[in-house]
Design an enzyme around this catalytic site. Structure first.
Site, PDB file in Angstrom:
ATOM      1  N   HIS A  16       0.717  -1.029   0.157  1.00 13.35           N
ATOM      2  CA  HIS A  16      -0.060   0.004   0.087  1.00 13.35           C
ATOM      3  C   HIS A  16       0.960   1.184   0.039  1.00 13.35           C
ATOM      4  O   HIS A  16       0.519   2.269  -0.555  1.00 13.35           O
ATOM      5  CB  HIS A  16      -1.184   0.118   1.071  1.00 13.35           C
ATOM      6  N   CYS A  51     -31.276  -2.385 -10.225  1.00 15.44           N
ATOM      7  CA  CYS A  51     -32.297  -2.815  -9.281  1.00 15.44           C
ATOM      8  C   CYS A  51     -33.857  -2.299  -9.639  1.00 15.44           C
ATOM      9  O   CYS A  51     -34.629  -2.889  -9.252  1.00 15.44           O
ATOM     10  CB  CYS A  51     -32.203  -2.707  -7.510  1.00 15.44           C
TER      11      CYS A  51
END
Length: 183
Positions: A92, A177
Site C-alpha cells: 500500500h 435494481c
C-alpha cells in the site's frame, strides 16, 4: 518470495522514476457500478502518457471479469504476499508512492464509511489512509438511491471533502435494481 518482493520494489522504483507518464491508481469497490471497470481502464489508457493500475476490494470482484481489465489488478492477497520480512516493501505504501492520482470509482457506501471513519482494513483503504494529501484523490460515489439519501452519507461525503478529496457527484438514471434515482 524475497526475490518477488525485490522485483516488485524494483518495478515500482523504475515506474516512479519515469517522468513521461502520469500514473493513475484506480480503486474499485463493491458497487454494481464496478461492472464499468474494464471500460474505465480502457478509456484511461487511451489518454497519452497515462499508466493505470487497479486496487480492488474483494466485493468489487463480483461485478467484473479480471480478464477484461487491461492493467495490473492488486488485491488484499497481494499485500500479504509481497511482505514477508521486515525489509520487504509494503504494497500500500509502494502504490501510494507510484500514483500521481487516486481515482476511486465506484466508491460504495461501505468503503465511503470506512474512509470517513479512518478504517483501513483492506489494501484500498490502507492506500487511502497513507495517501499524500498533496496529490489529488477523486471519488465517485455509487450506491442505491435509498443509501445515497441516508443522512449519514452526506456527512461522510463532507468528511472526504474536508480532507481535500474531490467528489464526482452521482448521476440520475434507472438503477440496476429497477429504481429510478441517483447512482
Amino acid at each position: 518470495m524475497q526475490q518477488d518482493a525485490e522485483a516488485t520494489c524494483s518495478k515500482f522504483d523504475s515506474a516512479t522514476s519515469s517522468s513521461s507518464h502520469f500514473r493513475i491508481l484506480v480503486g474499485v469497490t463493491g458497487s454494481v457500478a464496478a461492472l464499468k471497470l474494464p471500460l474505465l481502464t480502457t478509456r484511461l489508457l487511451e489518454l497519452p502518457g497515462v499508466e493505470v493500475r487497479v486496487v480492488t476490494t474483494e466485493h468489487a470482484t463480483h461485478f467484473y471479469s479480471p480478464a477484461e481489465v487491461p492493467v495490473r489488478i492488486y488485491t488484499d492477497k497481494d499485500e500479504w504476499e509481497f511482505w514477508k520480512h521486515r525489509s520487504d516493501p509494503v504494497l500500500h505504501i509502494e502504490l501510494r508512492r507510484w500514483a500521481d492520482l487516486l481515482l476511486i470509482a465506484p466508491l460504495d457506501a461501505n468503503t465511503l464509511g470506512k474512509i470517513a471513519s479512518g478504517i483501513c482494513d483492506n489494501l484500498l483503504t490502507c492506500v487511502v489512509r497513507a495517501w499524500d494529501l498533496n496529490r489529488p484523490l477523486i471519488f465517485c460515489p455509487a450506491m442505491n438511491t435509498a443509501m445515497w439519501q441516508h443522512p449519514i452519507t452526506a456527512k461522510q461525503v463532507a468528511v472526504l471533502k474536508e480532507f481535500g478529496y474531490i467528489e464526482v457527484p452521482c448521476i440520475a438514471k434507472k438503477l440496476v435494481c429497477g429504481d429510478e434515482g441517483v447512482w
